[in-house]
Design a protein around this motif. Structure first.
Motif, PDB file in Angstrom:
ATOM      1  N   THR A   4       0.948  -1.410  -0.008  1.00  0.00           N
ATOM      2  CA  THR A   4      -0.064  -0.066  -0.020  1.00  0.00           C
ATOM      3  C   THR A   4       0.729   1.157   0.063  1.00  0.00           C
ATOM      4  OG1 THR A   4      -0.129  -0.210   2.459  1.00  0.00           O
ATOM      5  CG2 THR A   4      -1.983  -1.232   1.138  1.00  0.00           C
ATOM      6  N   SER A   5       1.936   1.191   0.534  1.00  0.00           N
ATOM      7  CA  SER A   5       3.224   2.386   0.362  1.00  0.00           C
ATOM      8  C   SER A   5       3.219   2.813  -1.109  1.00  0.00           C
ATOM      9  CB  SER A   5       4.312   2.044   1.007  1.00  0.00           C
ATOM     10  OG  SER A   5       5.190   1.091   0.558  1.00  0.00           O
ATOM     11  N   ALA A   6       3.295   1.789  -2.054  1.00  0.00           N
ATOM     12  CA  ALA A   6       3.419   2.167  -3.645  1.00  0.00           C
ATOM     13  C   ALA A   6       2.120   3.008  -3.782  1.00  0.00           C
ATOM     14  CB  ALA A   6       3.560   1.057  -4.397  1.00  0.00           C
ATOM     15  N   LEU A   7       0.988   2.394  -3.337  1.00  0.00           N
ATOM     16  CA  LEU A   7      -0.149   3.470  -3.777  1.00  0.00           C
ATOM     17  C   LEU A   7      -0.106   4.817  -3.077  1.00  0.00           C
ATOM     18  CD1 LEU A   7      -3.088   0.586  -3.065  1.00  0.00           C
ATOM     19  CD2 LEU A   7      -2.071   1.290  -5.240  1.00  0.00           C
ATOM     20  N   HIS A   8       0.403   4.801  -1.917  1.00  0.00           N
ATOM     21  CA  HIS A   8       0.576   6.261  -1.323  1.00  0.00           C
ATOM     22  C   HIS A   8       1.535   7.112  -2.014  1.00  0.00           C
ATOM     23  CE1 HIS A   8       0.914   9.116   1.706  1.00  0.00           C
ATOM     24  NE2 HIS A   8       2.237   9.170   1.588  1.00  0.00           N
ATOM     25  N   GLU A   9       2.484   6.450  -2.636  1.00  0.00           N
ATOM     26  CA  GLU A   9       3.437   7.287  -3.129  1.00  0.00           C
ATOM     27  C   GLU A   9       2.804   7.905  -4.545  1.00  0.00           C
ATOM     28  OE1 GLU A   9       6.961   9.093  -4.887  1.00  0.00           O
ATOM     29  OE2 GLU A   9       6.647   8.358  -2.937  1.00  0.00           O
ATOM     30  N   ILE A  10       2.183   7.281  -5.149  1.00  0.00           N
ATOM     31  CA  ILE A  10       1.339   7.911  -6.393  1.00  0.00           C
ATOM     32  C   ILE A  10       0.829   9.571  -5.656  1.00  0.00           C
ATOM     33  CG2 ILE A  10      -0.685   7.999  -7.906  1.00  0.00           C
ATOM     34  CD1 ILE A  10       1.572   6.016  -8.705  1.00  0.00           C
ATOM     35  N   HIS A  11      -0.026   9.621  -4.855  1.00  0.00           N
ATOM     36  CA  HIS A  11      -0.485  10.686  -4.465  1.00  0.00           C
ATOM     37  C   HIS A  11       0.713  11.622  -3.793  1.00  0.00           C
ATOM     38  CE1 HIS A  11      -4.673   9.446  -4.777  1.00  0.00           C
ATOM     39  NE2 HIS A  11      -4.486   8.216  -4.145  1.00  0.00           N
TER      40      HIS A  11
END
Length: 129
Positions: A4-11
């Motif tokens: 989920t940290s990869a998803l957070h990185e997008i934002h």
């Protein structure tokens, strides 16, 4: 499954980019912004031109504060499982100026985890209706 940290990185990256173009970050923050990209990063923008990391850095360096009022919206983030340390994410990105019309693009990003941090390896953007 993608961390989920990869998803957070997008934002998180797009917040930095929005802040850069609005001059809410100091010019000295360019290194902080560029640290989010791998040394071998490349992207294809909506105009179809491929840019390497140096070209992206030059683009940012020459555009600090160039888009006051810019708002970036990220939606519809979808992760595709890849072997570690990679993550591939599709998302829809909208850019507009405050109350103006939003121009949308579809994006496909490949991130690589290096030393516990997600860094951008490749990005492909396509204009969208």
């Amino acid at each position: 499954m993608t961390d989920t940290s990869a998803l957070h990185e997008i934002h998180a990256l797009h917040v930095l980019i929005e802040d850069w173009f609005n001059a809410r970050l100091p010019v000295s923050a360019l290194d902080t912004l560029m640290a989010r990209f791998t040394d071998d990063f490349s992207m294809v923008g909506v105009a179809g031109q491929r840019l390497d990391r140096d070209a992206v850095q030059a683009l940012f360096a020459g555009s600090h504060g160039a888009r006051p009022g810019l708002v970036i919206a990220i939606e519809s983030v979808q992760a595709t499982a890849l072997p570690s340390p990679l993550a591939m994410l599709r998302y829809r990105e909208g850019q507009g100026v405050e109350e103006g019309a939003i121009r949308w693009r579809e994006s496909l990003a490949v991130l690589r985890q290096e030393h516990g941090q997600w860094r951008w390896l490749a990005l492909h953007e396509t204009a969208s209706a």
